[in-house]
Scaffold this active site. Structure first.
Site, PDB file in Angstrom:
ATOM      1  CB  SER A  56      -1.161  -7.966  -1.065  1.00 41.70           C
ATOM      2  OG  SER A  56      -2.045  -8.656  -0.202  1.00 41.70           O
ATOM      3  CE  LYS A  99      -4.467  -1.210   0.300  1.00 36.55           C
ATOM      4  NZ  LYS A  99      -5.526  -0.665  -0.568  1.00 36.55           N
TER       5      LYS A  99
END
Length: 396
Positions: free
Chosen positions: A300, A49
């Protein structure tokens, strides 16, 4: 508009901010394919992110930077915005759902942000952030539905293509869709033959449902251990990009995700959060036609709370037959436990817990014995169960 030039520009801007996470080969997880991992769980802040949020903040005007930024997040985007804002000397406020893992809340504060906990899930935090944006004049940094954020996430694709040749497929988690939008758009511009597959949790299938039905849909509720992708509704931009560039989307269950987390720990010595493991779960459980292919799974994030991790590991052990329990009805007399323990030991099982209880049995002298065991797999459990039955023990 999103462009390949913007993705390459993001790569240059982020060069001194993010860590290049090299692709690594994985063994023993999905033996039907040649599996590689893109470990964004090793990224600064423990998640991809930071790429999108840092590029978005770098593109703000001086006036916008002076006003400060606000964001909403299940946790990982929060840390990315907080870090990027701190590096630029910008005030940041992050709205998080009140069920976000404690580790993510504390990490966000540690990166210098002010945290506002909101009752509900990500979408409730999103509405609160929009309210504060209007009241205070902050710049809103969207976690996924923003072209600069998507371009920042697209830098992952550039790194994968740089590290590895002859890729057949890339499997990517989907929450709101920013990560897979950036990766799919970039990959299809440079090497369109590569398949890009998306994965959602079965308890939060917002993009899956929307693509299937041809229009954006909002879920009534979401429930999954993959909290980082528990999003009720995809974005306008991400829906269109996924529609145009993603080859297929599959769903994985919480049990499959737990098995993937356990497999990553055991085989790769790698910690992934639920959202970070869904791509591996899809590869493990045959969600896409990848047999004999060279495949990259994007891990992720790795920001899983340690208390949650222990529960997930326990669940993964049970779902793979590595941990099991038997309830046995007995006549309460000496030697029964000794005989049961002998049979289990002769079969190679390991007793880890014994619980005795009286209950409603056919005999007044009856009782129940619950045995907790460490086993190899479900076939091993069946062997032990049958061996006990062969010696006339009644398995409930």
């Amino acid at each position: 508009m999103l462009s390949l030039d913007k993705v390459f520009d993001a790569q240059q801007v982020l060069k001194n901010i993010v860590r290049e996470t090299g692709v690594v080969r994985a063994y023993g997880i999905a033996p039907d394919c040649e599996l590689y991992l893109k470990p964004e769980n090793l990224q600064i802040t423990g998640s991809f992110k930071v790429r999108g949020s840092a590029y978005k903040i770098a593109m703000l005007s001086e006036e916008e930077k002076a006003q400060g930024v606000i964001a909403c997040s299940a946790g990982n985007h929060a840390q990315g915005v907080a870090l990027a804002a701190s590096k630029n000397g910008i005030q940041s406020i992050i709205c998080l759902p009140d069920n976000a893992p404690i580790s993510k809340v504390e990490a966000t504060k540690g990166f210098g942000a002010q945290v506002c906990l909101v009752e509900g899930c990500y979408d409730d935090a999103y509405q609160k952030a929009l309210q504060l944006k209007e009241e205070m004049g902050y710049t809103f940094v969207h976690p996924f539905d923003d072209e600069n954020v998507i371009a920042g996430q697209g830098t992952i694709a550039l790194e994968i293509l740089q590290d590895l040749d002859n890729i057949d497929a890339i499997i990517v988690p989907i929450g709101g869709g920013g990560l897979i939008s950036g990766i799919a758009y970039t990959v299809k511009q440079i090497r369109p033959s590569i398949k890009v597959y998306g994965v959602q949790a079965s308890g939060a299938p917002s993009m899956y449902n929307s693509i299937r039905d041809g229009s954006i849909e909002c879920l009534d509720s979401v429930q999954t251990i993959a909290d980082g992708i528990a999003v009720k509704q995809p974005g306008q931009n991400t829906f269109q990009l996924v529609h145009d560039y993603v080859d297929d989307i599959a769903l994985v269950t919480d049990d499959e995700v737990a098995c993937a987390i356990l497999a990553l720990i055991e085989n790769q010595k790698m910690i992934a959060e639920g959202a970070g493991a869904v791509a591996v779960a899809a590869a493990m459980f045959g969600k896409f036609p990848i047999q004999g292919k060279r495949v990259v799974c994007v891990i992720s994030g790795g920001n899983i709370d340690v208390t949650s991790l222990s529960r997930v590991i326990d669940r993964g052990l049970r779902n793979s037959g590595r941990s099991s329990s038997l309830l046995i009805e007995l006549i309460d007399k000496p030697g029964q436990l000794k005989d049961i323990s002998r049979i289990i030991a002769d079969c190679g099982g390991n007793v880890t817990g014994v619980h005795y209880e009286k209950g409603n049995t056919e005999s007044v002298h009856g009782c129940f014995l619950r045995i907790e065991m460490e086993t190899r797999d479900f076939e091993h459990v069946r062997l032990i169960t049958q061996s006990l039955r062969n010696e006339n023990f009644k398995i409930i």
